[in-house]
Design an enzyme around this catalytic site. Structure first.
Site, mmCIF file in Angstrom:
data_model
loop_
_atom_site.group_PDB
_atom_site.id
_atom_site.type_symbol
_atom_site.label_atom_id
_atom_site.label_comp_id
_atom_site.label_asym_id
_atom_site.label_seq_id
_atom_site.Cartn_x
_atom_site.Cartn_y
_atom_site.Cartn_z
ATOM 1 N N GLU A 46 0.862 -1.188 0.000
ATOM 2 C CA GLU A 46 0.000 0.000 0.000
ATOM 3 C C GLU A 46 0.892 1.230 0.000
ATOM 4 O O GLU A 46 1.954 1.242 0.634
ATOM 5 C CB GLU A 46 -0.897 0.023 1.244
ATOM 6 C CG GLU A 46 -1.699 1.320 1.323
ATOM 7 C CD GLU A 46 -2.827 1.311 2.328
ATOM 8 O OE1 GLU A 46 -2.723 0.592 3.338
ATOM 9 O OE2 GLU A 46 -3.813 2.037 2.102
ATOM 10 N N CYS A 239 -6.557 1.161 2.737
ATOM 11 C CA CYS A 239 -7.533 2.253 2.729
ATOM 12 C C CYS A 239 -7.442 3.115 1.469
ATOM 13 O O CYS A 239 -8.420 3.769 1.117
ATOM 14 C CB CYS A 239 -7.345 3.124 3.970
ATOM 15 S SG CYS A 239 -7.808 2.272 5.476
ATOM 16 N N ASN A 374 -11.898 -3.155 0.249
ATOM 17 C CA ASN A 374 -10.721 -3.417 1.075
ATOM 18 C C ASN A 374 -11.123 -3.982 2.424
ATOM 19 O O ASN A 374 -11.156 -5.191 2.612
ATOM 20 C CB ASN A 374 -9.888 -2.142 1.250
ATOM 21 C CG ASN A 374 -8.874 -2.264 2.376
ATOM 22 O OD1 ASN A 374 -8.206 -3.296 2.482
ATOM 23 N ND2 ASN A 374 -8.772 -1.277 3.241
ATOM 24 N N GLU A 375 -11.471 -3.100 3.310
ATOM 25 C CA GLU A 375 -11.680 -3.518 4.703
ATOM 26 C C GLU A 375 -13.103 -3.108 5.065
ATOM 27 O O GLU A 375 -13.318 -2.363 6.005
ATOM 28 C CB GLU A 375 -10.645 -2.788 5.558
ATOM 29 C CG GLU A 375 -10.446 -3.305 6.921
ATOM 30 C CD GLU A 375 -9.346 -2.520 7.627
ATOM 31 O OE1 GLU A 375 -8.304 -3.110 7.928
ATOM 32 O OE2 GLU A 375 -9.527 -1.309 7.872
HETATM 33 O O1 AHR Z 1 -2.099 -1.278 6.784
HETATM 34 C C1 AHR Z 1 -2.595 -0.020 7.131
HETATM 35 C C2 AHR Z 1 -4.110 0.052 7.056
HETATM 36 O O2 AHR Z 1 -4.684 -0.801 7.970
HETATM 37 C C3 AHR Z 1 -4.725 -0.370 5.760
HETATM 38 O O3 AHR Z 1 -4.740 0.638 4.832
HETATM 39 C C4 AHR Z 1 -6.115 -0.738 6.137
HETATM 40 O O4 AHR Z 1 -6.659 -1.723 5.299
HETATM 41 C C5 AHR Z 1 -6.000 -1.132 7.588
HETATM 42 O O5 AHR Z 1 -6.883 -0.436 8.355
#
Ligand code: AHR
Length: 663
Positions: A46, A239, A374-375
């Site tokens: 990322e 993110c 993603n999350e």
């Molecule tokens: O790894 C950092 C962040 O942690 C990532 O962007 C996210 O997916 C998680 O909250």
């Protein structure tokens, strides 16, 4: 030898401090268990902590296209410099005109500060390039790499003159060889003479990138990824996939094609933590989806792109309407997924396959996995994911879909993050894998060794897509955290029938520009170091084996259960090398005698060992001491036991050891 005699033999050979009871461990080498997927140990990239621009991506110039909202951010302009917005690249329209300042003793030009400086190395060649025009068809610039901090008489370390010979936009290139290594150099451009010149997309790149690609990666950092032998490469986040809002989400289509025309995007990590605020953190997209796929291929990992599901970062937006694409407006997002699959795998005759071929890769990238969201969590997510799944299944049934169970590894007491609901929804939607995230403290890692033993074997597989041990009150890459990660990872291996992909997070961090720690690999502008966590990953990936073997203590998995002395262990067989591979972590503060009974093996032999052992729990590797803690190779004797070979050892306190035993 019976257990009593063994214990006695051990007790005699040990120091007073190590009088712990021997742990008797049974490894059944006769029966092969579940296959261990080649995707098991992977990496997650990322653009956080200046991981892309200023990190892995080789470009040394910040704001090379003058597209930052403050168009001269990163530049120091002097003399007569005008910013214009009608340049040759539609999506990056800004450029500068350098003109005669009017009288002889003034100068016009620009200085670029790079990312916390420009890192250069003695003897390395740097390619300066610029799109330029000179209205009179006759202009000249002087291009210098300078060291402003130096006490030397001259600031410039190297200089080249570059004639701008055309009144039309044209690309010019000149190479500069650095006479010294310097972490904080700068690029300076002087206008020479009185004819003005227009400059756009000013770039400085090491010629020698990873695999020598022109728009390539910083060599040492990409090599560190290759050295991990990752099975899977998840990108581009995190993110940043979601964006602070929908406008700033990661849009892969903006990241392909000529680099000069890739529009700038705000980095979602620019403003996240005001105690680590970096006003100049943007995404140039020079490292875009083509480069990600190519890098995956270069390092031998399966690409796993993650795309937006039509939800902006849920942490930042909660129930904000504007952060959710209405269900009936999702089609462009779904198209992004389908088009990406065509970009990666389609024939050169297809619309997107043709673009890939035009970028230099006619062969398909053979992508097998895609993540959507993603999350994400909650109904907002599940109802949006549904039409994506339907569309992908209809057109590309062979592609495996990764869904998310949200940001926490369990339900939270206030029910904000409903992990179980996430899994339930992913089962209903028939996702192939579910991405779990856990950033947890020491206690969690010590007590969750059996996490996957009770998972439903009939549903989706597990992708532990982001995890790290965040030391309570410490949160850095200290030794203890890495050993606990190593210990916990035995549960991945033991449950390889359901855990099929894993990747710790985050991957990279610039020592001067980080927002989040711990991370796997740290660097400044010329040097890097691998954390102990990195070495744990490397040990697992390079000693993965092909099938799980049963490893038990009193018929129970070894996962720090009662009476197991803080041990975590797992075993695998490697059918390629015909070796039994045992991994064991001693998480206690005592040395621990162990006795492995290798059922199915007879006779004596010498086994190879790899060990992480260190006494300072808070110690870590660093730029100054990059190899303070590294795995050490050794050997150990395997003896003839009663009906089976036997391996006796004494594990150091807080250590991780791998044995490779020829069968
Ligand atoms: O790894 C950092 C962040 O942690 C990532 O962007 C996210 O997916 C998680 O909250």
């Amino acid at each position: 030898m019976n257990k009593k005699l063994l214990t006695a033999a051990f007790a005699m050979s040990m120091t007073l401090a190590s009088v712990a009871q021997t742990a008797f461990i049974d490894v059944n080498t006769k029966k092969l268990g579940a296959p261990i997927q080649s995707t098991m140990y992977g990496i997650f990239f990322e653009d956080i902590n200046y991981a892309a621009d200023g990190g892995l991506y080789g470009e040394l110039i910040k704001n090379r296209s003058f597209e930052f909202p403050q168009h001269l951010m990163g530049w120091q302009a002097f003399g007569c410099v005008d910013v214009m917005d009608d340049g040759p690249f539609e999506r990056c329209p800004h450029y500068v005109i350098l003109s005669d300042p009017g009288h002889n003793d003034r100068r016009t030009g620009l200085i670029n500060e790079g990312y916390f400086g420009i890192g250069i190395e003695k003897g390395e060649v740097y390619r300066f390039s610029v799109w330029a025009k000179a209205p009179k068809g006759d202009g000249t610039i002087r291009v210098q790499i300078i060291n402003e901090r130096s006490m030397e008489e001259r600031q410039e370390l190297v200089e080249q003159e570059l004639p701008i010979t055309s009144a039309d936009w044209k690309k010019y290139t000149v190479n500069l060889t650095s006479p010294q290594t310097n972490k904080h150099a700068k690029l300076r451009i002087f206008l020479k003479g009185s004819n003005s010149v227009a400059l756009e997309h000013i770039s400085l790149f090491p010629v020698h990138t990873f695999k020598n690609r022109e728009n390539g990666m910083r060599r040492d950092l990409a090599q560190a990824l290759a050295d991990l032998h990752p099975g899977i490469f998840r990108f581009p986040g995190g993110c940043i996939v979601e964006g602070t809002d929908l406008d700033t989400r990661y849009q892969w289509k903006n990241t392909i094609g000529p680099v000069e025309n890739r529009p700038l995007n705000q980095n979602r990590w620019e403003h996240t933590f005001d105690y680590r605020y970096f006003a100049d953190y943007y995404q140039s997209y020079g490292l875009g989806f083509f480069e990600f796929f190519q890098l995956a291929e270069d390092i031998g990992a399966e690409p796993l792109p993650i795309l937006s599901v039509g939800l902006a970062c849920q942490f930042q937006n909660w129930d904000k309407e504007s952060a959710h694409v209405p269900l009936n407006e999702l089609q462009p997002y779904i198209d992004d997924c389908l088009d990406l699959i065509e970009f990666a795998n389609g024939p050169v005759t297809s619309k997107w396959g043709k673009i890939r071929a035009g970028m230099g890769h006619p062969a398909p990238f053979n992508m097998k996995y895609i993540g959507v969201g993603n999350e994400q969590w909650g109904e907002f997510y599940y109802e949006r994911l549904k039409p994506f799944v339907a569309a992908i299944r209809a057109q590309y049934p062979e592609i495996k879909i990764v869904g998310s169970s949200g940001p926490m590894p369990d339900d939270t007491p206030d029910n904000t993050y409903r992990f179980e609901d996430g899994w339930k929804a992913m089962k209903e939607l028939k996702a192939d894998l579910v991405d779990e995230h856990y950033y947890r403290d020491e206690e969690w890692f010590l007590t969750n060794g059996l996490r996957y033993d009770t998972y439903d074997r009939k549903g989706p597989k597990v992708f532990a897509g982001e995890y790290a041990c965040h030391g309570k009150g410490k949160k850095w890459n200290h030794y203890e955290a890495a050993i606990l990660e190593a210990a916990f990872m035995t549960s991945f291996e033991r449950n390889a029938d359901i855990v099929q992909m894993t990747s710790p997070a985050p991957l990279f961090a610039h020592v001067d520009g980080w927002q989040w720690r711990p991370d796997q690999i740290w660097y400044d502008n010329t040097d890097m170091f691998k954390t102990v966590s990195y070495y744990v990953q490397q040990l697992y990936a390079t000693n993965a084996g092909t099938n799980v073997l049963s490893l038990t203590m009193d018929k129970k998995p070894v996962a720090n259960q009662t009476g197991q002395h803080g041990l975590f262990a797992s075993a695998a067989f490697d059918s390629k090398t015909n070796e039994v591979i045992i991994k064991i972590a001693n998480t206690s503060k005592q040395p621990q005698p162990v006795s492995f009974n290798l059922t199915g093996m007879k006779g004596t032999r010498t086994a190879q060992t790899l060990t992480l052992s260190h006494s300072g729990m808070d110690d870590e590797n660093s730029i100054c001491k990059p190899e303070l803690i590294t795995p050490q190779k050794g050997t150990i004797q395997v003896d003839e036991g009663k009906g089976a070979s036997i391996l006796l050892d004494d594990l150091p306190p807080m250590s991780f050891r791998i044995y490779r035993v020829k069968k």
